[in-house]
Design an enzyme around this catalytic site. Structure first.
Site, mmCIF file in Angstrom:
data_model
loop_
_atom_site.group_PDB
_atom_site.id
_atom_site.type_symbol
_atom_site.label_atom_id
_atom_site.label_comp_id
_atom_site.label_asym_id
_atom_site.label_seq_id
_atom_site.Cartn_x
_atom_site.Cartn_y
_atom_site.Cartn_z
ATOM 1 N N ASP A 184 -4.814 -5.713 7.945
ATOM 2 C CA ASP A 184 -3.998 -6.249 6.933
ATOM 3 C C ASP A 184 -2.924 -7.577 7.895
ATOM 4 O O ASP A 184 -3.160 -7.762 8.875
ATOM 5 C CB ASP A 184 -2.719 -5.148 6.515
ATOM 6 C CG ASP A 184 -1.815 -5.949 5.725
ATOM 7 O OD1 ASP A 184 -2.382 -6.423 4.851
ATOM 8 O OD2 ASP A 184 -0.500 -5.417 6.084
ATOM 9 N N ASP A 238 -1.711 -0.558 1.916
ATOM 10 C CA ASP A 238 -2.597 -0.158 2.755
ATOM 11 C C ASP A 238 -3.175 1.129 2.813
ATOM 12 O O ASP A 238 -4.029 1.533 3.633
ATOM 13 C CB ASP A 238 -2.214 -0.743 4.293
ATOM 14 C CG ASP A 238 -1.826 -2.239 4.479
ATOM 15 O OD1 ASP A 238 -2.727 -3.044 3.727
ATOM 16 O OD2 ASP A 238 -0.865 -2.658 4.981
ATOM 17 N N ASP A 254 0.047 -1.341 7.645
ATOM 18 C CA ASP A 254 1.344 -0.956 7.597
ATOM 19 C C ASP A 254 2.246 -0.617 6.498
ATOM 20 O O ASP A 254 3.034 0.101 6.252
ATOM 21 C CB ASP A 254 2.521 -1.810 8.598
ATOM 22 C CG ASP A 254 2.719 -3.273 7.598
ATOM 23 O OD1 ASP A 254 1.887 -3.476 6.931
ATOM 24 O OD2 ASP A 254 4.235 -3.271 7.675
#
Length: 635
Positions: free
Chosen positions: A312, A508, A504
Site C-alpha cells: 500500500d 487494506d 496499514d
C-alpha cells in the site's frame, strides 16, 4: 478463575491428560506403579482410538499427516511398557490440536471485533424541529438527514448537505491529505469528519455502506484462504512407511514380534512432533523480540517461500501524515517571514494542515505572534490581523479575494499547496506532501535480495502521485485509484506466490486477509488491518518486513535441519534395533536422547547475537514502543 473451566470445556483432551498425569503422580507416590501403568496405557488407547477415527475422516478428504505416526507411537509405547512416554505423546497431540484450534478461532473473534468497531450511532436531524436524535446506525434509512460532529466517523454513505466540509479518508482510500467536499458530493462511511460539524443526506443503509462492504470482504477473503500444510506433515508418509517396512522386515526375518515393537519404539515421531513446533515457536519468539507479532507457524513458512510483495502507499511506503516540504515566498518576502505569519494565523484554524504548518515553524525555531482578531472560513482558509497587518492563509480561491495577483504554484504528485496574502498582496505559497519513508527504497531492495523479487504498489490515490512514490522507492508495477475490492482482485490475480501484502489502513484489511501473508504496520495503522493480517509490525518501521522474511527463512532452515537430524538418528537406531541389539527399554532411552538433541537444535531458531546487534541499531524511542505494544497484547 473463570478462564480455567472455559479452557477445560474448549480443550477437554488437554485438560483430561493433565488430570490423568496428576492422578498418576499421586498413585506413584503411594507405590501403586502397576496402577499407573494401567491408567496411562488405558488412557493412551482411548486417545489412540479417537485419533484413529479422526484419521479415517481426514483420509476421506485426502489428507494424511503425522497423526498416523502419533497413533503408532502410542500403541508401540504401550506394547513395550513405556507408559510415561505414552502420556507425553498424548499431551503433545492434544496440545498441538489446541494451538491449531486457537489460531483458527482467532480469525472469527477478530472479525467480530471489527464488526463492533463499525459506527454504531448516528445523529438523525428531525425535519421539523431540527433537533439531533441519536439512533442506532442500523436504523438509518436512505434520505435521512444526519449530523456528523467534528472528528466523528461517518456512520453511513451519504451526500454532503453542508456547503463544504473536509474528511479524512486515509483509512478507506489511502489518500493521506484531507479531502475537501462541497454540497452534493459523496461521503463514504468510515471516513472521519474534520473540525467543523457537517450534515449529510444518507444515500445507503449501514448494511450497504462502504465500511460494511470492507468487513464483508475481510470475511470472504479469510474464508477463501487456502489452508497451510504443516511442514512436518510432508515427511510423515515416507517416514511412517519406512518405519513400518523396517519393523515388519525385522519381525519377518527374526520371527520375533518383539523385534517389531523394538523398532517402533525408536521410530516414534518425536523429531517430527517436536522439532518443527519448537523451531517455529522459537521463530515467533524471535519475531516478537524484534517488534513483529506472527500469528502462527504456517505464516513463518509462507514468509520463507515468498516470491512477490505488494505495498500500500499511504502510511506504508509513506509516513502517512502531511509535512511541510517547501516554503515558496514571492519577491519581497523571506521563507521564515512567510512561515511565521502562516503558522501564527493557522493557530486559529481547525484545518488538518494547520498543525503541520505550526510544527514546521517550531522546527525552525520561529516565534509565533498572537492575533488581535481571527476568523476562519471552514475548509477554505483563515484570516488573522496582527496589529496593522492582515494575513490570509488558505486555498488559492480564498486568497484571490484579497490578492488578485495570486497564482497557482507548480505541484508534483502527492503535493498540496496553501497560499498567503499579506495586506492584500500575494506573499507566496507553502507546499505540503506525504513524505516517503527514508528506508522504503532499501526495504524493497533488501526483499529482492531475499528472493522476493516481484513487487507491486496498490493504492486508492491518484496515478500521478502513485507513480511519483513508486519511482522514489524502486517499484515498477503500480495500480492506482483502487477500491478495497480492486486490491483484493489484484492480489488474487498474481501468479508468483506466496504473496506478501503490506498495508496499514481499514481499506487494506480485505487484501491483507486474502494475501498469502498479510503484514500490517500496526504502530500507527488501523486496528482492522492489524486484525486481518497474519503479521503485525509493532514499530513504525517498514524495514521490519525484511526482518520478518529473514526470520521466516532462518526458522524454516533450522526446523528442516532439526527434522532431518532427528530422522537420521532415528533411522540409525531403527537399523540397530532391527538386528535385536537394542532392547525396548534402552531403545526408549535412546529415543529420548534423540528427542533432546532434536529439541536443542530446534531452539537455535530463537536467534541471539544478530538480533542483539540489530536492537543496538534500532532508532531511539522504537524499543519502548515495541515493549508497550507487546505488553498490551500479553495483557
Amino acid at each position: 478463575m473463570t478462564r480455567i473451566p472455559a479452557f477445560a470445556l474448549r480443550y477437554p483432551v488437554v485438560s483430561a491428560t493433565i488430570v490423568v498425569g496428576l492422578l498418576g503422580l499421586a498413585l506413584w507416590a503411594v507405590d501403586a506403579a502397576s496402577a499407573v501403568q494401567w491408567l496411562f496405557s488405558g488412557y493412551g488407547l482411548v486417545i489412540a482410538l479417537i485419533e484413529f477415527v479422526g484419521m479415517l475422516r481426514r483420509l476421506r478428504r485426502g489428507s494424511l499427516g503425522i497423526d498416523v505416526l502419533a497413533i503408532i507411537a502410542i500403541v508401540a509405547t504401550i506394547l513395550v511398557g513405556e507408559y510415561v512416554a505414552t502420556l507425553l505423546i498424548v499431551l503433545m497431540i492434544a496440545g498441538g490440536a489446541a494451538l491449531e484450534d486457537f489460531a483458527a478461532g482467532r480469525a472469527a473473534r477478530e472479525l467480530d471485533a471489527l464488526l463492533k468497531r463499525a459506527p454504531q450511532i448516528a445523529h438523525r436531524l428531525d425535519p421539523d424541529s431540527g433537533e439531533a436524535v441519536d439512533v442506532p446506525a442500523t436504523e438509518v434509512r436512505v434520505g435521512d438527514l444526519l449530523l456528523v460532529r467534528p472528528s466523528e466517523i461517518v456512520p453511513v454513505d451519504g451526500q454532503l448537505h453542508s456547503d463544504s466540509a473536509a474528511f479524512d479518508e486515509s483509512s478507506l482510500t489511502g489518500e493521506s491529505l484531507p479531502v475537501e467536499r462541497a454540497a452534493g458530493d459523496g461521503v463514504l462511511s468510515g471516513s472521519i469528519n474534520g473540525q467543523v460539524a457537517a450534515t449529510i443526506v444518507a444515500t445507503a443503509t449501514a448494511a450497504n455502506s462502504q465500511y460494511q462492504h470492507i468487513i464483508a470482504l475481510v470475511d470472504e477473503a479469510s474464508k477463501s484462504k487456502a489452508p497451510v500444510v504443516r511442514l512436518a506433515d510432508r515427511y510423515a508418509v515416507p517416514f511412517t512407511a519406512g518405519s513400518l517396512a523396517l519393523a515388519g522386515l525385522a519381525w519377518a526375518l527374526s520371527g520375533d514380534p518383539v523385534r517389531f515393537a523394538e523398532v517402533l519404539v525408536v521410530a516414534t515421531p518425536c523429531p517430527l512432533l517436536l522439532a518443527a513446533p519448537v523451531a517455529f515457536m522459537g521463530g515467533m519468539s524471535r519475531a516478537a523480540r524484534n517488534g513483529i507479532i506472527v500469528k502462527g507457524a504456517g505464516v513463518l513458512e509462507a514468509l520463507s517461500r515468498a516470491k512477490t510483495v505488494v505495498f500500500d502507499k499511504t502510511g506504508t511506503l509513506t509516513c502517512g501524515t502531511p509535512t511541510i516540504t517547501e516554503v515558496r515566498p514571492e519577491s519581497g518576502f523571506t521563507a521564515d517571514e512567510l512561515l511565521t505569519l502562516a503558522a501564527s494565523a493557522e493557530q486559529y484554524s481547525s484545518h488538518v494542515l494547520a498543525a503541520s504548518v505550526i510544527a514546521a515553524a517550531h522546527e525552525r525555531g520561529l516565534e509565533l505572534h498572537t492575533a488581535d482578531s481571527a476568523s476562519e472560513a471552514a475548509t477554505f482558509g483563515v484570516e488573522a490581523r496582527f496589529g496593522a497587518g492582515l494575513v490570509r492563509v488558505g486555498k488559492l480561491a480564498f486568497i484571490h479575494d484579497g490578492a488578485a495577483d495570486a497564482t497557482a504554484t507548480h505541484l508534483a504528485g502527492g503535493e498540496l499547496a496553501m497560499y498567503l496574502a499579506i495586506d492584500g498582496r500575494f506573499a507566496g505559497s507553502i507546499v505540503a506532501s506525504d513524505r516517503v519513508r527514508d528506508n522504503a527504497r532499501q526495504t524493497v531492495a533488501d526483499l529482492a535480495r531475499l528472493g522476493v523479487r516481484e513487487n507491486l504498489m496498490l493504492t486508492g490515490d491518484a496515478r500521478a502521485t502513485a507513480q511519483h512514490v513508486a519511482g522514489q522507492v524502486g517499484i515498477v508495477h503500480v495500480r492506482a485509484d483502487c477500491l478495497p475490492s480492486d486490491k483484493v482482485e489484484a492480489v488474487r490475480a498474481l501468479t508468483r506466490r506466496p504473496v506478501i501484502m503490506v498495508g496499514d489502513g481499514v481499506n487494506d484489511a480485505p487484501v491483507l486477509a486474502v494475501a498469502d501473508v498479510g503484514i500490517a504496520m500496526g504502530a500507527k495503522g488501523s486496528t482492522a488491518a492489524s486484525e486481518s493480517a497474519d503479521v503485525v509490525i509493532l514499530l513504525d518501521d517498514i524495514s521490519r518486513t525484511v526482518r520478518a522474511v529473514r526470520i521466516g527463512k532462518d526458522t524454516v532452515r533450522v526446523a528442516l535441519q532439526s527434522i532431518w537430524l532427528g530422522i537420521a538418528l532415528s533411522v540409525m537406531l531403527m537399523v540397530v534395533a532391527a538386528f535385536g541389539l537394542i532392547p525396548a527399554t534402552v531403545g526408549a532411552i535412546s529415543q529420548e536422547a534423540v528427542d533432546l538433541v532434536t529439541i536443542l537444535n530446534a531452539l537455535r531458531a530463537i536467534g541471539g547475537r544478530r538480533d542483539v546487534a540489530a536492537a543496538r541499531r534500532t532508532p531511539v524511542g522504537s524499543a519502548p514502543a515495541a515493549v508497550e505494544s507487546a505488553a498490551a497484547i500479553a495483557h
